[in-house]
Design an enzyme around this catalytic site. Structure first.
Site, PDB file in Angstrom:
ATOM      1  N   TRP A 179     -57.140 -32.736  25.807  1.00 29.58           N
ATOM      2  CA  TRP A 179     -57.570 -32.232  24.498  1.00 29.58           C
ATOM      3  C   TRP A 179     -59.086 -32.016  24.536  1.00 29.58           C
ATOM      4  O   TRP A 179     -59.816 -32.878  25.011  1.00 29.58           O
ATOM      5  CB  TRP A 179     -57.230 -33.213  23.364  1.00 29.58           C
ATOM      6  N   GLU A 218     -53.144 -30.220  24.289  1.00 33.97           N
ATOM      7  CA  GLU A 218     -53.092 -30.505  22.844  1.00 33.97           C
ATOM      8  C   GLU A 218     -53.942 -29.536  22.041  1.00 33.97           C
ATOM      9  O   GLU A 218     -55.143 -29.412  22.261  1.00 33.97           O
ATOM     10  CB  GLU A 218     -53.583 -31.941  22.606  1.00 33.97           C
ATOM     11  N   LYS A 220     -55.376 -27.859  18.260  1.00 35.67           N
ATOM     12  CA  LYS A 220     -55.897 -28.402  17.004  1.00 35.67           C
ATOM     13  C   LYS A 220     -56.323 -27.252  16.106  1.00 35.67           C
ATOM     14  O   LYS A 220     -56.718 -26.192  16.588  1.00 35.67           O
ATOM     15  CB  LYS A 220     -57.088 -29.313  17.320  1.00 35.67           C
ATOM     16  N   ASP A 251     -49.765 -32.823  17.718  1.00 29.89           N
ATOM     17  CA  ASP A 251     -50.359 -33.921  16.950  1.00 29.89           C
ATOM     18  C   ASP A 251     -50.078 -33.657  15.479  1.00 29.89           C
ATOM     19  O   ASP A 251     -50.363 -32.565  14.967  1.00 29.89           O
ATOM     20  CB  ASP A 251     -51.868 -33.981  17.238  1.00 29.89           C
ATOM     21  N   HIS A 254     -52.786 -31.990  13.265  1.00 32.41           N
ATOM     22  CA  HIS A 254     -53.546 -30.844  13.762  1.00 32.41           C
ATOM     23  C   HIS A 254     -53.108 -29.488  13.221  1.00 32.41           C
ATOM     24  O   HIS A 254     -53.315 -28.467  13.855  1.00 32.41           O
ATOM     25  CB  HIS A 254     -53.504 -30.820  15.291  1.00 32.41           C
ATOM     26  N   HIS A 278     -48.090 -36.607  19.346  1.00 30.05           N
ATOM     27  CA  HIS A 278     -49.127 -37.516  18.889  1.00 30.05           C
ATOM     28  C   HIS A 278     -48.768 -37.863  17.455  1.00 30.05           C
ATOM     29  O   HIS A 278     -49.042 -37.113  16.525  1.00 30.05           O
ATOM     30  CB  HIS A 278     -50.517 -36.880  18.978  1.00 30.05           C
ATOM     31  N   ASP A 286     -57.141 -34.116   9.146  1.00 35.21           N
ATOM     32  CA  ASP A 286     -56.763 -34.856  10.358  1.00 35.21           C
ATOM     33  C   ASP A 286     -57.411 -36.241  10.365  1.00 35.21           C
ATOM     34  O   ASP A 286     -58.235 -36.554  11.202  1.00 35.21           O
ATOM     35  CB  ASP A 286     -57.231 -34.040  11.579  1.00 35.21           C
ATOM     36  N   ASP A 288     -56.137 -39.267  10.795  1.00 36.05           N
ATOM     37  CA  ASP A 288     -55.636 -40.266  11.749  1.00 36.05           C
ATOM     38  C   ASP A 288     -55.406 -41.640  11.136  1.00 36.05           C
ATOM     39  O   ASP A 288     -55.811 -42.657  11.699  1.00 36.05           O
ATOM     40  CB  ASP A 288     -56.571 -40.362  12.965  1.00 36.05           C
ATOM     41  N   ASP A 318     -51.279 -41.703  17.844  1.00 40.16           N
ATOM     42  CA  ASP A 318     -52.690 -41.309  17.819  1.00 40.16           C
ATOM     43  C   ASP A 318     -53.259 -41.496  16.421  1.00 40.16           C
ATOM     44  O   ASP A 318     -53.226 -40.584  15.609  1.00 40.16           O
ATOM     45  CB  ASP A 318     -52.838 -39.848  18.278  1.00 40.16           C
TER      46      ASP A 318
HETATM   47  C1  RNT Z   1     -58.242 -35.371  18.423  1.00 33.55           C
HETATM   48  C2  RNT Z   1     -56.974 -35.484  19.166  1.00 33.55           C
HETATM   49  C3  RNT Z   1     -56.984 -36.377  20.363  1.00 33.55           C
HETATM   50  C4  RNT Z   1     -57.761 -37.650  20.122  1.00 33.55           C
HETATM   51  C5  RNT Z   1     -57.702 -38.625  21.252  1.00 33.55           C
HETATM   52  C6  RNT Z   1     -58.734 -39.672  21.116  1.00 33.55           C
HETATM   53  O1  RNT Z   1     -58.123 -34.740  17.217  1.00 33.55           O
HETATM   54  O2  RNT Z   1     -55.951 -35.860  18.305  1.00 33.55           O
HETATM   55  O3  RNT Z   1     -55.690 -36.635  20.770  1.00 33.55           O
HETATM   56  O4  RNT Z   1     -57.323 -38.277  18.959  1.00 33.55           O
HETATM   57  O5  RNT Z   1     -57.770 -37.947  22.433  1.00 33.55           O
HETATM   58 ZN    ZN Z   2     -54.048 -36.256  19.190  1.00 36.57          ZN
END
Ligand code: RNT
Ligand code: ZN
Length: 395
Positions: A179, A218, A220, A251, A254, A278, A286, A288, A318
C-alpha cells in the site's frame, strides 16, 4: 441448564450442523495487525511522525515501546482470541534500528519468526512506504525522481523476500501487501503520468515469482493531505491485480462513505483469484476504528462463507485506536470478526437461495430477520469454553 444443547437443536431444526460449523470456524485464520499495539510507530526510531495520509489518535497509556513489549502485548491479546491466527507486521517492525529501508533482510525479522513458531501463528508482511524522508513529497513508487522510485522499489522487493522467508519458515503462505499513500492534496493537472510510473514500479517489484508468499495490492480513495487524487485508486489496482494475477486488497475504509466492500467481494471473485480483506471500520472517513459486530462485518463474513471463498480470501484486520487499551482493541476487533464468521457459518444458505430462486422475497426477508434471533451466542460461548478462552471480556 444446557443452553448449547438447546442451540444445537434449534439450528439442527433448520438444517444447520453446529459442530461442523465450529470445526470450520476454528481453522479460519485471522491476521492480526501488529500496528494497533504502538499507534503505527515501528522500531526504527523514537517518536516517529506518522505520514502517508493515515493517523492514529488517542493517548491511552500502554503503547508498546519496543518489539519485546509489542510481542508480549500481542501474546496477551491472543489469549483472548479463539481460533487460528496470523500476525501481520510492517517492515518498520523488524530489528531495524539504523537499517535503511532499502537494506532490510530476512535476518532482521528472525525474532518474529521464532516468536511466531512459539505462538503457533502465521506471519504476513507489508513494506512501509510512509513516515520516511523519502516519502515527504507525498509520492514514493510514483515519484518523478527515478532515484526515489528505485529506493522504494528495492524496499518492496526486499519486503517480498522477507514474506517469502516467513512463508517457507512457517509452512503457511505469507501475504505481502503493498500500500502506498501516493497522491495530491489539490486537483492534479496530470492524473495519468503518476499512475504510469506506479505501474512501471510495480512491474519491477513483482517480476520475480515466489512460491511461499501471496502478493497483494491495496487501493484507497483518499487520505489526509491527499484529498484530491490517489495514484493507486480502486480502478488502478483492480486492473493491476487482474492483469498480473495478484491478490486485490479491499480495505473497508477505503471507499466512498456509502460504498461497502461486502458488495464488491462476489463480483471481484469472478475475476481475481485471491482477495485480501482489511477489516476496518470507517466513521465518516477512513478512521480505522476498532471493528464492531455490525451489519457490514456480518455481511462481509457472509459473502466469504456463502460463496465458498475461504481458500481464496485472506482475512486481515486494519484498525488503530490509541484512545482505548490497545490489547483489548485487538481482542474486541478480532473476536468480533470471528463472531461474524460464526453467524455466517450458522446460516441455512441453501434455503435462502431457494426462497430467492422461487421469487419468494417475503420468505427470504422473514428468514433473514429470524436468523438474527437464533442462539448463535450460545454457540460462541461453547466455542470459547472449548478453546479455553474467556467467554466474556467483561462479566
Ligand atoms: C492505509 C492502509 C494501510 C495501512 C497499514 C498501516 O490507509 O489501510 O493498510 O493501514 O498499512
Ligand atoms: Zn488497509
Amino acid at each position: 441448564m444446557n443452553v448449547y444443547g438447546y442451540a444445537k437443536e434449534r439450528y439442527a431444526a433448520i438444517g444447520v450442523d453446529v459442530e461442523a460449523a465450529l470445526e470450520v470456524l476454528d481453522k479460519i485464520p485471522i491476521s492480526i495487525h501488529c500496528w494497533q499495539g504502538d499507534d503505527v510507530q515501528g522500531f526504527e526510531a523514537e517518536d516517529v511522525v506518522l505520514t502517508g495520509g493515515i493517523q492514529a489518535t488517542g493517548n491511552h497509556p500502554g503503547r508498546a515501546r519496543n518489539a519485546d513489549e509489542l510481542r508480549a502485548h500481542m501474546k496477551k491479546a491472543l489469549s483472548y482470541i479463539p481460533g487460528a491466527a496470523k500476525v501481520n507486521i510492517h517492515a518498520i517492525y523488524g530489528d531495524v534500528k539504523g537499517v535503511e529501508r532499502n537494506a532490510i533482510e530476512p535476518r532482521h525479522f528472525q525474532t518474529w519468526v521464532d516468536w511466531a513458531k512459539e505462538q503457533n501463528v502465521g506471519l504476513d508482511f507489508n513494506p512501509t512506504l510512509f513516515a520516511h524522508e523519502k516519502s515527504s513529497d507525498g509520492l514514493t513508487l510514483s515519484h518523478p525522481d527515478k532515484a526515489i522510485r528505485e529506493y522504494w522499489i528495492e524496499h518492496c522487493k526486499r519486503s517480498r523476500d522477507i514474506s517469502e522467508f516467513f512463508g517457507s519458515q512457517l509452512g503457511q503462505a505469507s501475504v505481502c501487501n503493498v500500500w502506498v499513500g501516493d497522491g495530491f492534496k489539490d486537483i492534479p493537472a496530470d492524473r495519468l503520468t503518476p499512475r504510469a510510473r506506479l505501474k512501471e514500479s510495480l512491474d519491477e517489484i513483482f517480476a520475480k515469482p515466489l512460491s511461499h508468499s501471496v502478493d497483494a495490492v491495496e487501493s484507497k480513495l483518499f487520505g489526509i493531505g491527499v484529498e484530491s487524487y490517489t495514484v493507486g485508486s480502486h480502478e488502478f489496482y483492480m486492473g493491476y491485480s487482474m492483469a498480473n494475477g495478484l491478490a486485490l486488497c479491499l480495505d473497508a475504509g477505503h471507499f466512498h462513505p456509502t460504498e461497502v466492500i461486502s458488495e464488491k467481494i462476489s463480483a471481484i471473485s469472478l475475476f481475481v483469484n485471491q482477495i485480501l480483506l482489511h477489516v476496518s471500520r470507517p466513521v465518516r472517513w477512513d478512521s480505522d476504528h476498532v471493528v464492531l459486530l455490525d451489519d457490514e462485518l456480518v455481511a462481509i463474513a457472509r459473502e466469504v462463507i456463502r460463496h465458498g471463498l475461504l481458500s481464496r480470501v485472506h482475512i486481515g484486520l486494519d484498525f488503530f485506536d490509541g484512545s482505548i487499551d490497545r490489547i483489548m482493541a485487538w481482542a474486541i476487533g478480532t473476536r468480533n470478526t470471528r463472531k461474524a464468521l460464526l453467524i455466517a457459518l450458522l446460516e441455512p444458505y441453501g434455503q435462502l437461495q431457494q426462497a430467492e430462486f422461487n421469487f419468494d422475497f417475503t420468505k427470504r426477508l422473514m428468514m433473514l430477520e429470524e436468523l438474527k434471533m437464533l442462539p448463535w451466542q450460545a454457540v460462541w460461548e461453547e466455542y470459547c469454553l472449548r478453546k479455553g478462552v474467556t467467554v466474556s471480556l467483561v462479566f
